[in-house]
Motif scaffolding. Structure first.
Motif, PDB file in Angstrom:
ATOM      1  N   LEU A 110       0.830  -1.209   0.000  1.00  0.00           N
ATOM      2  CA  LEU A 110       0.000   0.000   0.000  1.00  0.00           C
ATOM      3  C   LEU A 110       0.861   1.254   0.000  1.00  0.00           C
ATOM      4  O   LEU A 110       0.555   2.246  -0.675  1.00  0.00           O
ATOM      5  CB  LEU A 110      -0.927  -0.013   1.220  1.00  0.00           C
ATOM      6  N   ILE A 111       1.963   1.206   0.767  1.00  0.00           N
ATOM      7  CA  ILE A 111       2.884   2.346   0.816  1.00  0.00           C
ATOM      8  C   ILE A 111       3.675   2.456  -0.490  1.00  0.00           C
ATOM      9  O   ILE A 111       3.840   3.541  -1.044  1.00  0.00           O
ATOM     10  CB  ILE A 111       3.848   2.195   2.010  1.00  0.00           C
ATOM     11  N   ALA A 112       4.170   1.319  -0.980  1.00  0.00           N
ATOM     12  CA  ALA A 112       5.006   1.314  -2.186  1.00  0.00           C
ATOM     13  C   ALA A 112       4.273   1.913  -3.392  1.00  0.00           C
ATOM     14  O   ALA A 112       4.867   2.623  -4.201  1.00  0.00           O
ATOM     15  CB  ALA A 112       5.469  -0.099  -2.494  1.00  0.00           C
ATOM     16  N   PHE A 113       2.978   1.612  -3.486  1.00  0.00           N
ATOM     17  CA  PHE A 113       2.196   2.115  -4.612  1.00  0.00           C
ATOM     18  C   PHE A 113       1.379   3.354  -4.253  1.00  0.00           C
ATOM     19  O   PHE A 113       0.560   3.804  -5.054  1.00  0.00           O
ATOM     20  CB  PHE A 113       1.289   1.009  -5.151  1.00  0.00           C
ATOM     21  N   ALA A 114       1.621   3.876  -3.041  1.00  0.00           N
ATOM     22  CA  ALA A 114       0.934   5.089  -2.573  1.00  0.00           C
ATOM     23  C   ALA A 114      -0.572   4.990  -2.811  1.00  0.00           C
ATOM     24  O   ALA A 114      -1.206   5.910  -3.345  1.00  0.00           O
ATOM     25  CB  ALA A 114       1.507   6.328  -3.246  1.00  0.00           C
ATOM     26  N   ILE A 115      -1.153   3.863  -2.427  1.00  0.00           N
ATOM     27  CA  ILE A 115      -2.579   3.617  -2.655  1.00  0.00           C
ATOM     28  C   ILE A 115      -3.416   4.383  -1.635  1.00  0.00           C
ATOM     29  O   ILE A 115      -3.217   4.248  -0.427  1.00  0.00           O
ATOM     30  CB  ILE A 115      -2.879   2.113  -2.581  1.00  0.00           C
ATOM     31  N   ARG A 116      -4.337   5.154  -2.138  1.00  0.00           N
ATOM     32  CA  ARG A 116      -5.271   5.882  -1.278  1.00  0.00           C
ATOM     33  C   ARG A 116      -6.648   5.267  -1.414  1.00  0.00           C
ATOM     34  O   ARG A 116      -7.128   5.024  -2.515  1.00  0.00           O
ATOM     35  CB  ARG A 116      -5.305   7.360  -1.644  1.00  0.00           C
ATOM     36  N   MET A 117      -7.291   5.054  -0.279  1.00  0.00           N
ATOM     37  CA  MET A 117      -8.628   4.467  -0.246  1.00  0.00           C
ATOM     38  C   MET A 117      -9.579   5.434   0.450  1.00  0.00           C
ATOM     39  O   MET A 117      -9.136   6.330   1.174  1.00  0.00           O
ATOM     40  CB  MET A 117      -8.612   3.159   0.555  1.00  0.00           C
ATOM     41  N   PRO A 118     -10.879   5.220   0.257  1.00  0.00           N
ATOM     42  CA  PRO A 118     -11.822   5.952   1.107  1.00  0.00           C
ATOM     43  C   PRO A 118     -11.518   5.626   2.568  1.00  0.00           C
ATOM     44  O   PRO A 118     -11.030   4.529   2.875  1.00  0.00           O
ATOM     45  CB  PRO A 118     -13.189   5.385   0.684  1.00  0.00           C
ATOM     46  N   LEU A 119     -11.802   6.542   3.440  1.00  0.00           N
ATOM     47  CA  LEU A 119     -11.444   6.350   4.845  1.00  0.00           C
ATOM     48  C   LEU A 119     -12.029   5.071   5.416  1.00  0.00           C
ATOM     49  O   LEU A 119     -11.360   4.349   6.174  1.00  0.00           O
ATOM     50  CB  LEU A 119     -11.902   7.558   5.668  1.00  0.00           C
ATOM     51  N   TRP A 120     -13.269   4.746   5.058  1.00  0.00           N
ATOM     52  CA  TRP A 120     -13.896   3.550   5.616  1.00  0.00           C
ATOM     53  C   TRP A 120     -13.156   2.290   5.178  1.00  0.00           C
ATOM     54  O   TRP A 120     -13.023   1.329   5.957  1.00  0.00           O
ATOM     55  CB  TRP A 120     -15.371   3.462   5.198  1.00  0.00           C
ATOM     56  N   ALA A 121     -12.644   2.284   3.941  1.00  0.00           N
ATOM     57  CA  ALA A 121     -11.940   1.104   3.435  1.00  0.00           C
ATOM     58  C   ALA A 121     -10.571   0.958   4.096  1.00  0.00           C
ATOM     59  O   ALA A 121     -10.172  -0.148   4.496  1.00  0.00           O
ATOM     60  CB  ALA A 121     -11.788   1.199   1.922  1.00  0.00           C
ATOM     61  N   SER A 122      -9.830   2.056   4.217  1.00  0.00           N
ATOM     62  CA  SER A 122      -8.530   1.991   4.867  1.00  0.00           C
ATOM     63  C   SER A 122      -8.688   1.631   6.340  1.00  0.00           C
ATOM     64  O   SER A 122      -7.877   0.886   6.905  1.00  0.00           O
ATOM     65  CB  SER A 122      -7.784   3.313   4.707  1.00  0.00           C
ATOM     66  N   ALA A 123      -9.756   2.134   6.962  1.00  0.00           N
ATOM     67  CA  ALA A 123     -10.019   1.802   8.364  1.00  0.00           C
ATOM     68  C   ALA A 123     -10.328   0.306   8.518  1.00  0.00           C
ATOM     69  O   ALA A 123      -9.914  -0.326   9.494  1.00  0.00           O
ATOM     70  CB  ALA A 123     -11.179   2.632   8.894  1.00  0.00           C
ATOM     71  N   ALA A 124     -11.035  -0.261   7.543  1.00  0.00           N
ATOM     72  CA  ALA A 124     -11.358  -1.685   7.601  1.00  0.00           C
ATOM     73  C   ALA A 124     -10.098  -2.538   7.492  1.00  0.00           C
ATOM     74  O   ALA A 124      -9.926  -3.523   8.229  1.00  0.00           O
ATOM     75  CB  ALA A 124     -12.334  -2.044   6.477  1.00  0.00           C
ATOM     76  N   VAL A 125      -9.196  -2.157   6.588  1.00  0.00           N
ATOM     77  CA  VAL A 125      -7.939  -2.896   6.429  1.00  0.00           C
ATOM     78  C   VAL A 125      -7.128  -2.853   7.717  1.00  0.00           C
ATOM     79  O   VAL A 125      -6.652  -3.878   8.222  1.00  0.00           O
ATOM     80  CB  VAL A 125      -7.114  -2.312   5.259  1.00  0.00           C
ATOM     81  N   VAL A 126      -6.980  -1.662   8.265  1.00  0.00           N
ATOM     82  CA  VAL A 126      -6.210  -1.490   9.493  1.00  0.00           C
ATOM     83  C   VAL A 126      -6.861  -2.258  10.650  1.00  0.00           C
ATOM     84  O   VAL A 126      -6.174  -2.899  11.451  1.00  0.00           O
ATOM     85  CB  VAL A 126      -6.083   0.012   9.836  1.00  0.00           C
ATOM     86  N   SER A 127      -8.191  -2.230  10.724  1.00  0.00           N
ATOM     87  CA  SER A 127      -8.901  -2.896  11.824  1.00  0.00           C
ATOM     88  C   SER A 127      -8.678  -4.404  11.815  1.00  0.00           C
ATOM     89  O   SER A 127      -8.424  -5.014  12.867  1.00  0.00           O
ATOM     90  CB  SER A 127     -10.402  -2.596  11.737  1.00  0.00           C
ATOM     91  N   VAL A 128      -8.774  -5.011  10.651  1.00  0.00           N
ATOM     92  CA  VAL A 128      -8.606  -6.465  10.553  1.00  0.00           C
ATOM     93  C   VAL A 128      -7.215  -6.882  11.006  1.00  0.00           C
ATOM     94  O   VAL A 128      -7.050  -7.800  11.821  1.00  0.00           O
ATOM     95  CB  VAL A 128      -8.871  -6.951   9.110  1.00  0.00           C
ATOM     96  N   PHE A 129      -6.205  -6.193  10.506  1.00  0.00           N
ATOM     97  CA  PHE A 129      -4.838  -6.567  10.864  1.00  0.00           C
ATOM     98  C   PHE A 129      -4.531  -6.245  12.328  1.00  0.00           C
ATOM     99  O   PHE A 129      -3.827  -6.999  13.001  1.00  0.00           O
ATOM    100  CB  PHE A 129      -3.842  -5.885   9.938  1.00  0.00           C
ATOM    101  N   ALA A 130      -5.050  -5.138  12.831  1.00  0.00           N
ATOM    102  CA  ALA A 130      -4.838  -4.787  14.233  1.00  0.00           C
ATOM    103  C   ALA A 130      -5.470  -5.825  15.153  1.00  0.00           C
ATOM    104  O   ALA A 130      -4.907  -6.187  16.195  1.00  0.00           O
ATOM    105  CB  ALA A 130      -5.422  -3.410  14.524  1.00  0.00           C
ATOM    106  N   LEU A 131      -6.625  -6.324  14.764  1.00  0.00           N
ATOM    107  CA  LEU A 131      -7.313  -7.357  15.549  1.00  0.00           C
ATOM    108  C   LEU A 131      -6.425  -8.595  15.688  1.00  0.00           C
ATOM    109  O   LEU A 131      -6.320  -9.190  16.765  1.00  0.00           O
ATOM    110  CB  LEU A 131      -8.635  -7.717  14.870  1.00  0.00           C
ATOM    111  N   LEU A 132      -5.769  -8.973  14.591  1.00  0.00           N
ATOM    112  CA  LEU A 132      -4.896 -10.151  14.611  1.00  0.00           C
ATOM    113  C   LEU A 132      -3.668  -9.923  15.488  1.00  0.00           C
ATOM    114  O   LEU A 132      -3.256 -10.810  16.247  1.00  0.00           O
ATOM    115  CB  LEU A 132      -4.469 -10.503  13.189  1.00  0.00           C
ATOM    116  N   HIS A 133      -3.082  -8.744  15.378  1.00  0.00           N
ATOM    117  CA  HIS A 133      -1.915  -8.430  16.207  1.00  0.00           C
ATOM    118  C   HIS A 133      -2.289  -8.475  17.689  1.00  0.00           C
ATOM    119  O   HIS A 133      -1.560  -9.025  18.516  1.00  0.00           O
ATOM    120  CB  HIS A 133      -1.355  -7.049  15.849  1.00  0.00           C
ATOM    121  N   GLY A 134      -3.429  -7.893  18.025  1.00  0.00           N
ATOM    122  CA  GLY A 134      -3.867  -7.887  19.418  1.00  0.00           C
ATOM    123  C   GLY A 134      -4.216  -9.270  19.920  1.00  0.00           C
ATOM    124  O   GLY A 134      -3.901  -9.627  21.061  1.00  0.00           O
TER     125      GLY A 134
END
Length: 200
Positions: A110-134
């Protein structure tokens, strides 16, 4: 294509080399000596998967700008706590290690390709991975450890890594060095691919 200074490039490269030089590929072998705030705070720095994922959230938030600047770095630790609570409740979540390794690869891309998403979509991606880390840390909390203090230390370290990623991303943007951040994303994605190869 924006230009970047040798100083900025050197600092970013040094950070990535230091992160990639960490010897522990995964941060979940169990933590028999983790009993308080200091242990929780130190833990994200002991595993390359957590360190890069948390740093990457800040970098990606800086690329997305606007509301993502504060929403994503705030959402990750909150959802990480939720994941830990699922583990405490005995809820079974399959594929946690694979998901954590995938988080490093995905954030890197996502960083390498500087991908921008709607806030709800980026929040969903971050939420799923954060849940796994926690969840990973909640499920491996040592018997007798203080979940409150260890968790507080871990969340504080997570916030610090997010802030570091945000700072690097924002400074790079101001100095027209966005491609340095994108090159860092490639390095993060490469580490994630390596971790994924060992997760199967």
């Amino acid at each position: 294509m924006p230009r970047f200074s040798a100083t900025t490039c050197g600092r970013a490269s040094a950070l990535l080399i230091a992160a990639c030089g960490i010897t522990s590929a995964f941060a979940h072998p169990g933590h028999p000596d983790a009993f308080g705030f200091n242990d929780g705070f130190a833990h994200p720095f002991s595993g390359i998967d957590h360190l890069l994922a948390m740093l990457a959230v800040g970098l990606w938030a800086a690329q997305n700008k606007r509301s993502a600047l504060w929403v994503l770095p705030l959402l990750f630790p909150l959802m990480m706590v939720a994941g830990a609570l699922l583990a405490f409740a005995g809820v079974s979540v399959p594929g946690v290690e694979t998901g954590i390794a995938a988080s490093v690869a995905v954030f890197g891309l996502l960083i390498a390709f500087a991908i921008r998403m709607p806030l709800w979509a980026s929040a969903a991606v971050v939420s799923v991975f954060a849940l796994l880390h926690g969840y990973a840390h909640g499920s491996e909390l040592p018997h007798g450890a203080s979940a409150l203090w260890y968790g507080a230390g871990f969340v504080a370290a997570t916030a610090l890594l997010h802030l570091l990623g945000l700072t690097i991303g924002l400074v790079a943007g101001q100095k027209m060095a966005a491609q340095v951040v994108r090159a860092g994303g490639i390095a993060i994605a490469a580490v994630g691919a390596y971790l994924l190869s060992g997760a199967f």
